[in-house]
Design a protein around this motif. Structure first.
Motif: not given
Lengths: 116, 140
Positions: A31-35, A50, A52, A54
């Protein structure tokens, strides 16, 4: 495996279809896009809770072919139309993240990094 | 192919639109038949930079120059500046508000990711004035 195999394995519903015969070998669940963006290896499938736009942008930057929304979640029209424009298939599965990832792993999908 | 220049406004008030500039650059590089690995590294680095501008700086401008052997990107904002660049470069360090984390960012991975994917990265920043980040990705 192909995108259409994921539909069978995860008993998934198609929200929006692009190339269902696209070949996929690796996946990422987060759920962490940067990861997700931290590993540039070829990853074809993104599993996430997630919802959205993004999520689609992240998949686009990574050249991913398919996004699976876990726990039966469904994104809104904006997200769906963005995915259609980017030729990314959107699926939803009733399974939760851990179980969905486990089922795909057992079926041969890997994480795309060494030792995975 | 000589130098191709592109310039994009990054709107600061709409998180849902963050990434549009990176998406357009990615498409353009594909059309040009650019090296796929370089395209992906440009896209990811610029996307993280764009997200940063939206989260922290109220938007900004992205200038991209494409050369046969490299892509140069300048991300320019008039935001609050970065008080401690060294800290900001550490994985996991973040000053992003909590609501950004619920959107999938703000984990303190943005700048480290950018550094990882670029061949050169320079940050000019002044507190209260803004930040300009210069990135170079070589077409290997």
């Amino acid at each position: 495996m192909q995108v259409k195999d994921i539909i069978d394995i995860l008993e998934a519903e198609i929200i929006s279809a692009a190339d269902l015969e696209a070949e996929v070998r690796t996946a990422c669940g987060s759920d962490m896009m940067s990861d997700v963006l931290a590993f540039v290896k070829d990853q074809s499938v993104l599993l996430t809770g997630l919802l959205n736009p993004q999520v689609v942008r992240t998949a686009e930057m990574m050249d991913m072919r398919c996004i699976v929304f876990v726990r039966g979640k469904e994104p809104d029209e904006n997200v769906i139309s963005l995915a259609q424009a980017m030729d990314i298939t959107l699926l939803k599965t009733r399974f939760r993240m851990f179980t969905a990832c486990g089922k795909l792993y057992m079926s041969g999908l890997r994480g795309g990094c060494e030792n995975e | 192919m000589s130098c191709i220049k592109m310039k994009y406004e990054v709107p600061g008030d709409d998180f849902t639109r963050a990434g549009e500039a990176s998406s357009m650059v990615k498409r353009k590089l594909k059309q040009l038949g650019y090296n796929p690995d370089a395209i992906r590294r440009v896209a990811i680095a610029m996307y993280e930079g764009e997200i940063n501008m939206v989260i922290h700086a109220g938007g900004g401008v992205a200038e991209v120059e494409v050369y046969p052997d490299r892509v140069e990107i300048a991300l320019i904002d008039q935001g609050p500046g970065i008080a401690d660049v060294e800290m900001a470069m550490q994985e996991g360090y973040s000053t992003a508000p909590d609501n950004v984390r619920s959107l999938g960012f703000g984990a303190g991975m943005g700048l480290p990711n950018i550094k990882k994917y670029t061949d050169a990265m320079r940050i000019d920043t002044e507190v209260g004035k803004g930040t300009t980040m210069y990135l170079t990705v070589k077409a290997k």
